[in-house]
Design a protein around this motif. Structure first.
Motif, PDB file in Angstrom:
ATOM      1  N   ASP A  17      -4.837  -5.509   3.320  1.00 33.03           N
ATOM      2  CA  ASP A  17      -5.971  -4.552   3.050  1.00 33.03           C
ATOM      3  C   ASP A  17      -5.783  -3.775   1.587  1.00 33.03           C
TER       4      ASP A  17
ATOM      5  N   ASP B 238      -0.997  -6.748   0.405  1.00 34.00           N
ATOM      6  CA  ASP B 238      -1.194  -6.431   1.987  1.00 34.00           C
ATOM      7  C   ASP B 238      -2.546  -7.118   2.105  1.00 34.00           C
TER       8      ASP B 238
ATOM      9  N   GLN C 120       0.777  -1.048   0.002  1.00 36.98           N
ATOM     10  CA  GLN C 120      -0.051   0.001  -0.165  1.00 36.98           C
ATOM     11  C   GLN C 120       0.876   1.241   0.018  1.00 36.98           C
TER      12      GLN C 120
ATOM     13  N   ASP D  43     -11.717  -4.715  -0.754  1.00 34.46           N
ATOM     14  CA  ASP D  43     -10.592  -5.323  -0.663  1.00 34.46           C
ATOM     15  C   ASP D  43      -9.513  -4.570  -1.274  1.00 34.46           C
ATOM     16  N   ASP D  44     -10.015  -3.457  -1.797  1.00 38.83           N
ATOM     17  CA  ASP D  44      -8.965  -2.587  -2.709  1.00 38.83           C
ATOM     18  C   ASP D  44      -9.191  -0.967  -2.676  1.00 38.83           C
ATOM     19  N   PRO D  45      -8.955  -0.346  -1.650  1.00 42.12           N
ATOM     20  CA  PRO D  45      -9.351   0.946  -1.152  1.00 42.12           C
ATOM     21  C   PRO D  45      -8.962   1.937  -2.365  1.00 42.12           C
TER      22      PRO D  45
END
Length: 414
Positions: free
Chosen positions: A35, A33, A3, A67-69
């Motif tokens: 997150d 990661d 990230q 799951d993928d900000p």
């Protein structure tokens, strides 16, 4: 760690030179990661996934956006249905075949080749326009050349009236900005800007489509709107989404290819001098540019349709997948001296135009435009030099290129 590096790639501060970050990413071919998305950064793994039928381009297959900000916001798609770029077979294949009929082989094999004279005239006219401004001591190659050239080309190809071309600048900027996976952008603002631009573009194109159905011409929009071949006819909404894709993708990437190309040549005056003497060198130069400074840096819009093992890592079904094309293009496991710009490079199977079923639809046209543009600039600009290095970059990590490229020259040859 993943990230943090992704946020650095997206950060404007690193836009001028993201390659040290890509080098860091390649230490772990598949990064993940808890997150975030799965990030693939090495050549062979990216190439394999681009040809893997278990990889989807349809965001509806993503199990959870949470799951993928950093995932791109597709809210703007509500204004128009997904283009074939964001669809999987068989819908993707059907629409791409129908779009290709008036554009390239086997049904229109001479379409791009026959445009060469017209494209050369546009390039020459734009350089003449720089002469008319009388300011060779400060030229913005983006605003005065690299942007208007491919915009004029795609508008002529589709049949968009010349007087309407300026309207696309605002729409294209807003829609392209929606591709940028900026984690700090306000989702509401993004939805408003992207959705509004797509809505306005859709309404404009709907009017053109209706007109072409009544009075068809030789342009691609007329052919898309009226054709009824082996795959049937496109619906109005399919013509809308396809024509919008061609208008935006048909010039956004080429603007960056030309601008990144001229920036690279100005940083390598020996290659620029060679091109000035030999216009044929533009062909290998453009191929090396597509490897060295590709206009599309990464693909953050892929999803797995099954559990897939890549480089010893199992990527689960429905996971978000990022493919860092520009990192793969600099992978030392694939290219010798990958950080060196070398137009004499022999083995150059780059990822600059993608690969597999979603490889760049307009690749032949983009190549020809860049070849003509760079060779003409090299021939006519006397002693060109950068006024800013690095130049200011666009706020977009996916479609990476300078927003302005200010140069000076001693004069412009006829």
């Amino acid at each position: 760690m993943t990230q943090a590096i992704l946020r650095e790639i997206i950060a404007y501060a690193n836009r001028a030179d993201p390659y040290p970050l890509y080098e860091e990413l390649r230490k772990t071919p598949v990064s993940h990661d808890a997150d975030g998305p799965y990030v693939v950064s090495t050549y062979y793994e990216i190439q394999s996934l681009l040809h893997d039928p278990r990889i989807s381009s349809d965001s509806r297959n993503l199990k959870s956006a949470a799951d993928d900000p950093l995932a791109p916001d597709d809210a703007g798609e509500a204004a128009l249905p997904p283009s074939f770029l964001k669809l999987d077979p068989p819908d993707h294949d059907r629409l791409r075949r129908m779009t290709n009929r008036p554009f390239g082989p086997p049904h229109a094999p001479h379409r791009v080749h026959d445009m060469r004279g017209e494209l050369a005239g546009l390039v020459s006219g734009l350089v003449d326009g720089i002469v008319e401004t009388g300011t060779p001591d400060r030229i913005d190659l983006v605003d005065q050349f690299a942007y208007p050239f491919p915009v004029s080309v795609i508008c002529r190809l589709l049949g968009v009236p010349h007087e309407d071309e300026p309207r696309f600048h605002v729409w294209a900027e807003a829609i392209a900005a929606g591709l940028d996976p900026d984690p700090d952008a306000d989702p509401a603002d993004r939805q408003k800007g992207t959705g509004g631009a797509r809505m306005e573009l859709g309404m404009y194109l709907a009017g053109l489509i209706e007109e072409r159905r009544k009075n068809p011409g030789e342009d691609m929009l007329s052919q898309l709107a009226t054709a009824d071949g082996p795959d049937g006819a496109m619906t109005t909404m399919e013509v809308l989404s396809t024509s919008a894709l061609l208008l935006i993708a048909g010039h956004e990437t080429t603007v960056n290819l030309i601008t990144n190309g001229m920036l690279t040549l100005l940083r390598h005056p020996d290659v620029l001098a060679r091109l000035r003497e030999d216009a044929g060198l533009a062909v290998p130069i453009v191929e090396e540019l597509l490897r060295y400074e590709p206009p599309v840096q990464l693909l953050p819009q892929r999803t797995t349709l099954a559990d897939i093992e890549v480089a010893g890592v199992t990527i689960p079904e429905g996971a978000s997948l990022w493919l860092i094309l520009a990192s793969g293009n600099r992978d030392p496991q694939r290219f010798e001296n990958p950080d060196r710009f070398d137009p004499d490079r022999r083995d150059i199977q780059h990822l600059g135009l993608g690969s597999g079923i979603h490889s760049c639809f307009g690749a032949p046209l983009a190549r020809l435009e860049a070849q003509l543009a760079l060779s003409e600039l090299a021939r006519r600009l006397e002693n060109p030099r950068l006024l800013e290095d690095p130049p200011p970059y666009r706020q977009n990590a996916v479609l990476r290129g300078p927003r302005h490229l200010h140069v000076a020259c001693d004069g412009i040859r006829p």
